[in-house]
Design a protein around this motif. Structure first.
Motif, mmCIF file in Angstrom:
data_model
loop_
_atom_site.group_PDB
_atom_site.id
_atom_site.type_symbol
_atom_site.label_atom_id
_atom_site.label_comp_id
_atom_site.label_asym_id
_atom_site.label_seq_id
_atom_site.Cartn_x
_atom_site.Cartn_y
_atom_site.Cartn_z
ATOM 1 N N SER A 155 57.147 36.921 45.526
ATOM 2 C CA SER A 155 55.939 36.911 44.755
ATOM 3 C C SER A 155 55.386 38.333 44.566
ATOM 4 O O SER A 155 55.690 39.069 45.194
ATOM 5 N N VAL A 156 54.862 38.510 43.365
ATOM 6 C CA VAL A 156 54.182 39.753 42.959
ATOM 7 C C VAL A 156 52.833 39.584 42.377
ATOM 8 O O VAL A 156 52.630 38.787 41.766
ATOM 9 N N PRO A 157 51.880 40.507 42.751
ATOM 10 C CA PRO A 157 50.562 40.547 42.363
ATOM 11 C C PRO A 157 50.396 40.791 40.729
ATOM 12 O O PRO A 157 51.331 41.599 40.347
ATOM 13 N N ILE A 158 49.587 40.064 40.080
ATOM 14 C CA ILE A 158 49.297 40.476 38.721
ATOM 15 C C ILE A 158 47.987 41.158 38.773
ATOM 16 O O ILE A 158 46.884 40.845 38.879
ATOM 17 N N LYS A 159 47.954 42.495 38.626
ATOM 18 C CA LYS A 159 46.848 43.526 38.580
ATOM 19 C C LYS A 159 47.230 44.530 37.841
ATOM 20 O O LYS A 159 48.134 45.064 37.297
ATOM 21 N N SER A 160 45.784 45.335 37.402
ATOM 22 C CA SER A 160 45.823 46.536 36.695
ATOM 23 C C SER A 160 44.841 47.453 37.292
ATOM 24 O O SER A 160 43.544 47.032 37.455
ATOM 25 N N GLY A 161 45.162 48.781 37.918
ATOM 26 C CA GLY A 161 43.925 49.502 38.523
ATOM 27 C C GLY A 161 43.602 48.879 39.820
ATOM 28 O O GLY A 161 44.254 48.207 40.631
ATOM 29 N N ASN A 162 42.428 48.689 39.867
ATOM 30 C CA ASN A 162 41.510 47.960 40.877
ATOM 31 C C ASN A 162 41.294 46.461 40.611
ATOM 32 O O ASN A 162 40.802 45.927 41.622
#
Length: 454
Positions: A155-162
């Protein structure tokens, strides 16, 4: 060829030569030694080549998959609409049996799951594990992790910056464990989803701004129709006015009501700006127009108006108002409820009528006092809102009451319409490039005398 291989061949040749065999036999044996070594080297070469080709093929598949994902997400504004296709593309490079994606788009939560194998039932346990506090981190579960029958999870997070938008997980690998290459592919896919989410949210924000602008423009058009579209005619007074909101819609209001024996002029200012103030202004207009039909007495009119407003106004909301009653003989009665002072210009002098009670909507009985003045032919009555005298220029200076009074006095010989235009030009020149910070409204009345024919 490494040193050990060279030494082995060297030893075999020395052994062969020490046996004193016929030259033909020695030549045959040397040829066999060389051919054997060449065969070994070929096998090693082809084995290494096959490994490189397999690695290149795998890399090509990974790059191709990422290109497909990029192309897929670039063709839609809402990434949640293409998650099924995304799962299929990832399945070509990562041999998982189940996949899940969780996305939070504004107030909506997108929950997507898909199974590629019959009987696969690990996805719910995988989701439960990730959402137990691991949504913001990369998770790799192997058989040695000690999580029971949950043995293969990536599993990996879906994020950009904060900003964290969700996660994407693969469960139950078909063979072996999830690899570093699998992780890189899934992380790259998550980055592309995050970029698509950002594009979608920016698009939604711009769309919302456009919708809001359109709605405000409609509200502005509706509100502009609430002001007198055609000024009523009067035999004893000429008048003109304008209202300009600081933003699309505002809380200022003016109205002129010609009745049988007199005329009512109202200028009001709802606390605050924008849509909330505009809605209250609409309520004020309806209340004033309905009550004005039944009350000749100014104090009773304002008292009943205040009662109606108390039902509509919320805490800390109020309305300042100047309401003038002008009779044909010039007698003018005015109630100023917390409003800027009305200006009377008569015989080259300025008189101000200040507030005689608190603004409307604050308490049940504001106890407003009536102020009376008698207008003579050519006299002016000017009622306005505080946005006029509080307008600022680029130096931070206010337009001010003195400047406003002097301007009116200087131009008292002009018609009501010309005076209003002069005030507008003066404000524009004074403010320069500075925007309005408050709604501005001005009404100018010029008394013509009692016996002027209609």
């Amino acid at each position: 060829m490494d040193e050990s291989s060279k030494k082995k061949i060297h030893d075999e040749l020395l052994t062969l030569l020490s046996q004193k065999l016929p030259s033909d036999t020695i030549a045959d044996k040397v040829t066999k030694i060389i051919e054997s070594e060449i065969s070994k080297r070929e096998q090693q070469y082809y084995s290494t080549l096959d490994a490189h080709v397999e690695e290149l093929s795998k890399t090509y598949e990974e790059i191709s998959a990422l290109f497909e994902i990029n192309n897929l997400l670039s063709q839609t504004m809402n990434p949640s609409e293409r998650l099924d296709d995304l799962a299929t593309i990832l399945r070509h490079t990562i041999p998982f049996r189940e996949i899940a994606v969780r996305l939070k788009l504004q107030s909506d939560t997108i929950e997507f799951t898909k199974s590629f194998a019959k009987g696969a039932n690990k996805i719910n346990k995988a989701i439960e594990y990730v959402e137990s506090g691991h949504e913001h981190e990369t998770v790799l579960v192997e058989p040695s992790s000690g999580l029971g029958d949950l043995q293969h999870l990536l599993s990996v997070p879906i994020k950009s910056g904060n900003e964290h938008w969700g996660y994407i997980l693969c469960a139950d690998r078909e063979s072996g464990i999830f690899t570093a290459a699998d992780r890189k592919i899934l992380e790259s896919a998550a980055q592309q989803i995050a970029s698509a989410v950002e594009r979608f949210l920016r698009f939604q924000e711009e769309l919302e701004k456009q919708r809001m602008q359109e709605q405000l423009q409609i509200a502005r058009q509706i509100q502009s129709r609430l002001f007198p579209r055609f000024l009523p005619r009067s035999s004893f007074v000429s008048f003109n006015g304008y209202s300009s909101p600081a933003i699309q819609v505002g809380g200022d209001y003016y109205d002129i009501l010609v009745r049988k024996d007199d005329m009512l002029v109202a200028v009001a200012d709802v606390s605050g700006k924008g849509v909330p103030a505009a809605l209250l202004m609409t309520s004020f207009r309806s209340a004033l127009r309905s009550i004005a039909k039944f009350h000749a007495d100014m104090q009773i009119l304002v008292r009943d108006l205040n009662k109606m407003l108390l039902e509509d106004l919320q805490d800390e909301r109020f309305i300042t108002m100047a309401l003038a009653q002008i009779k044909k003989d010039g007698e003018t009665r005015l109630i100023n409820a917390g409003h800027p002072p009305a200006i009377v210009v008569s015989n080259n002098s300025v008189k101000t009528l200040h507030a005689s009670c608190i603004p409307l909507g604050l308490q049940e009985d504001p106890d407003c006092k009536v102020q009376t003045t008698n207008l003579r032919k050519g006299d002016l009555l000017v009622i306005y809102t505080d946005g006029v005298i509080e307008a600022r220029n680029e130096k931070g200076e206010e337009y001010g009451m003195d400047r406003f009074s002097e301007l009116i006095l200087k131009n008292e010989h002009l018609s009501a319409e010309e005076i209003v235009k002069t005030i507008q030009r003066s404000l524009t020149e004074f403010m320069g490039e500075m925007p309005l910070h408050d709604d501005t409204t001005v009404v100018v009345l010029k008394y013509l005398g009692e016996n002027i024919p209609s």
